[in-house]
Design a protein around this motif. Sequence first.
Motif, mmCIF file in Angstrom:
data_model
loop_
_atom_site.group_PDB
_atom_site.id
_atom_site.type_symbol
_atom_site.label_atom_id
_atom_site.label_comp_id
_atom_site.label_asym_id
_atom_site.label_seq_id
_atom_site.Cartn_x
_atom_site.Cartn_y
_atom_site.Cartn_z
ATOM 1 N N ASP A 141 40.284 65.933 31.808
ATOM 2 C CA ASP A 141 39.577 67.012 32.482
ATOM 3 C C ASP A 141 38.437 67.368 31.549
ATOM 4 O O ASP A 141 38.568 68.219 30.664
ATOM 5 N N TYR A 142 37.310 66.709 31.726
ATOM 6 C CA TYR A 142 36.257 66.733 30.701
ATOM 7 C C TYR A 142 34.899 67.026 31.313
ATOM 8 O O TYR A 142 34.457 66.358 32.245
ATOM 9 N N THR A 143 34.241 68.050 30.772
ATOM 10 C CA THR A 143 32.853 68.351 31.104
ATOM 11 C C THR A 143 32.075 68.398 29.797
ATOM 12 O O THR A 143 32.326 69.277 28.958
ATOM 13 N N PRO A 144 31.159 67.458 29.566
ATOM 14 C CA PRO A 144 30.432 67.431 28.293
ATOM 15 C C PRO A 144 29.575 68.666 28.092
ATOM 16 O O PRO A 144 29.028 69.234 29.039
ATOM 17 N N LYS A 145 29.460 69.076 26.829
ATOM 18 C CA LYS A 145 28.669 70.255 26.479
ATOM 19 C C LYS A 145 27.196 69.889 26.281
ATOM 20 O O LYS A 145 26.312 70.718 26.481
ATOM 21 N N ASN A 211 42.701 57.810 24.226
ATOM 22 C CA ASN A 211 41.267 57.958 24.513
ATOM 23 C C ASN A 211 40.895 59.364 24.048
ATOM 24 O O ASN A 211 40.571 60.237 24.844
ATOM 25 N N PHE A 212 40.982 59.553 22.757
ATOM 26 C CA PHE A 212 40.800 60.858 22.114
ATOM 27 C C PHE A 212 39.309 61.139 22.015
ATOM 28 O O PHE A 212 38.588 60.506 21.239
ATOM 29 N N LEU A 213 38.826 62.091 22.815
ATOM 30 C CA LEU A 213 37.397 62.379 22.895
ATOM 31 C C LEU A 213 36.971 63.278 21.741
ATOM 32 O O LEU A 213 37.393 64.436 21.648
ATOM 33 N N VAL A 214 36.120 62.757 20.876
ATOM 34 C CA VAL A 214 35.612 63.528 19.752
ATOM 35 C C VAL A 214 34.814 64.720 20.283
ATOM 36 O O VAL A 214 33.933 64.572 21.133
ATOM 37 N N GLY A 215 35.142 65.907 19.811
ATOM 38 C CA GLY A 215 34.474 67.120 20.244
ATOM 39 C C GLY A 215 35.130 67.791 21.432
ATOM 40 O O GLY A 215 34.772 68.915 21.794
ATOM 41 N N HIS A 216 36.097 67.121 22.039
ATOM 42 C CA HIS A 216 36.798 67.694 23.199
ATOM 43 C C HIS A 216 38.293 67.827 22.918
ATOM 44 O O HIS A 216 38.874 68.899 23.081
ATOM 45 N N ILE A 231 40.153 56.646 18.763
ATOM 46 C CA ILE A 231 39.128 57.693 18.687
ATOM 47 C C ILE A 231 37.906 57.251 19.474
ATOM 48 O O ILE A 231 37.359 56.168 19.243
ATOM 49 N N HIS A 232 37.478 58.079 20.420
ATOM 50 C CA HIS A 232 36.344 57.757 21.285
ATOM 51 C C HIS A 232 35.163 58.659 20.942
ATOM 52 O O HIS A 232 35.192 59.857 21.193
ATOM 53 N N TYR A 233 34.114 58.055 20.389
ATOM 54 C CA TYR A 233 32.907 58.788 20.012
ATOM 55 C C TYR A 233 31.975 58.837 21.232
ATOM 56 O O TYR A 233 30.878 58.274 21.227
#
Length: 266
Positions: A141-145, A211-216, A231-233
């Motif tokens: 559940d991801y919305t980029p900043k 699928n570990f989203l860096v920053g999320h 780690i997913h950059y």
Amino acid sequence: MAFSVVNGNLKENGHGCAANSSAEVDLSNGKVRPFKIFVGYDSREDLAYEVCRYSILKRATIPVEVHPIIQSDLRSKGLYWRERGFTESTEFSFTRFLTPFLADYEGWAMFVDCDFLYTADIKQLTELIDDKYAIMCVQHDYTPKESTKMDGVVQTVYPRKNWSSMVLYNCEHPKNRVLTPELVNSQTGAFLHRFMWLEDHEIGSIPFVWNFLVGHNHIEENDPTTVPKAIHYTSGGPWFEAWKDCDFAVPWIKEMEECKKATKLV
């Protein structure tokens, strides 16, 4: 350079970006088909691809093949011909969906973006496979900043964003046989990235640490289940100048240095 893993050992197979082409690998008793991993390749992120591949092969204790999905190669073979749209942030934005076709619609295979660093044995991921699903992925559940990512490309927002960045494909599932070059070259981004050829119950879920989203996503203190295995950059990694100090930059840089030393990468 190309590598494969046999009984946990890293083996060099030659030069260039082609993957190990052996059909089967001998184990202690009999032969086992290697697990095929297709990595999205972008010419701006060659180093990211090399490090991603190295991190997979270094830790794998099962036979694996790593294949780069290179758009120019697919074009030269007549398998990809669509024009690049302004929302495509990478050269593999759509070519990723050719994974079942490239795997000859056999067994299970994985697609992964090149901006991943694996910190765990891929065998652990394959142990999560459930044949009742057509695909399996981390259901973020991801919305980029950010409004831009990587080296200034536009950041797009859409439902199921980042679900398609790492997918286990049941290549033999009848629903996935629609993923032909003709369909991948003609369908919309919404249809493909939202897996609209499937029903919801045909999409399996796997833990976010793959699928570990860096920053999320975040590591919770005293909770080992939150420690990333991949780690997913996704917004940009240390191979870009603007992201050289991003979170989790240190483990990637360490892996890069080891990769260069091990592969004599220039």
